[in-house]
Motif scaffolding. Structure first.
Motif, PDB file in Angstrom:
ATOM      1  N   VAL A 157       0.842  -1.201   0.000  1.00 16.90           N
ATOM      2  CA  VAL A 157       0.000   0.000   0.000  1.00 16.90           C
ATOM      3  C   VAL A 157       0.878   1.252   0.000  1.00 16.90           C
ATOM      4  O   VAL A 157       0.663   2.186  -0.783  1.00 16.90           O
ATOM      5  N   ARG A 160      -6.252   1.423  -2.969  1.00 19.93           N
ATOM      6  CA  ARG A 160      -7.593   1.036  -2.521  1.00 19.93           C
ATOM      7  C   ARG A 160      -7.872  -0.428  -2.870  1.00 19.93           C
ATOM      8  O   ARG A 160      -8.397  -1.185  -2.049  1.00 19.93           O
ATOM      9  N   TYR A 172      -6.024  -2.601  -0.484  1.00 24.87           N
ATOM     10  CA  TYR A 172      -6.712  -2.653   0.808  1.00 24.87           C
ATOM     11  C   TYR A 172      -7.892  -3.619   0.763  1.00 24.87           C
ATOM     12  O   TYR A 172      -8.123  -4.368   1.718  1.00 24.87           O
ATOM     13  N   LYS A 200      -7.759   0.632   9.564  1.00 18.66           N
ATOM     14  CA  LYS A 200      -6.774   1.300   8.710  1.00 18.66           C
ATOM     15  C   LYS A 200      -7.366   1.641   7.352  1.00 18.66           C
ATOM     16  O   LYS A 200      -7.091   2.703   6.795  1.00 18.66           O
ATOM     17  N   PHE A 201      -8.147   0.723   6.816  1.00 24.48           N
ATOM     18  CA  PHE A 201      -8.785   0.948   5.520  1.00 24.48           C
ATOM     19  C   PHE A 201      -9.723   2.156   5.601  1.00 24.48           C
ATOM     20  O   PHE A 201      -9.716   3.037   4.730  1.00 24.48           O
TER      21      PHE A 201
END
Length: 190
Positions: free
Chosen positions: A64, A77, A80, A95-96
């Motif tokens: 990421v 994204r 994730y 976290k996402f």
């Protein structure tokens, strides 16, 4: 690499990660060399090979961060999304959601929190998930939704798991609630 045999070094790194795919440091160094050479597409391919082995959260987060270094938010994204499928843990979902908030995607962050609650409501760490979700709603000026999240969490999480949740609920009610709401929160805590 030092004497200029870049392709030989690549071959050695490729053999190393093929023979020892669970040794994370080999992957990190192999990717670092490709990135130093400016071969970002090669770095992505190596990351993809590594992610097929489902590494720990540090491996996923390095992927990421790699994409964010090159301003590829859409790719980050997607990573994730794959990360939460591979490692469905409360911290990963949080976290996402924070990633989405940081990038100004409030609706996606809210959707992320809702999916996390849907999938992990029975997890032992669900208390932290509910607290963060309620604080997120509070930050978005959605006090009624935050109140509902606290109530839902208190009603559905086993009493032995809720330590911090009651304190946060009482603090929330003191800030936004009326007298009856505060009394209900205090009585619920007792």
């Amino acid at each position: 690499m030092k004497i200029g045999f870049v392709n030989h070094a690549r071959n050695i790194w490729d053999c190393a990660v093929t023979l020892l795919p669970r040794h994370d440091q080999l992957w990190y160094k192999y990717i670092h060399i490709e990135e130093m050479l400016g071969r970002y597409s090669n770095s992505r391919q190596i990351f993809e090979r590594w992610m097929n082995w489902e590494p720990d959260k540090h491996g996923w987060m390095s992927y990421v961060k790699f994409e964010l270094r090159y301003h590829a938010i859409g790719r980050a994204r997607v990573i994730y999304v794959r990360f939460v499928v591979c490692r469905p843990m409360v911290q990963v979902w949080i976290k996402f959601a924070k990633f989405e908030m940081k990038n100004g995607e409030v609706a996606r962050a809210k959707e992320c929190c809702e999916k996390a609650v849907e999938k992990l409501a029975d997890d032992k760490e669900a208390e932290q998930l509910f607290v963060d979700f309620a604080e997120f709603e509070e930050m978005c000026k959605e006090t009624e939704r935050a109140r509902c999240i606290y109530k839902h969490a208190i009603d559905h999480i086993p009493k032995s798991w809720v330590e911090d949740l009651h304190k946060k609920d009482v603090a929330f009610e003191k800030q936004y609630g009326d007298r009856e709401g505060i009394e209900d929160a205090v009585v619920g805590k007792r």
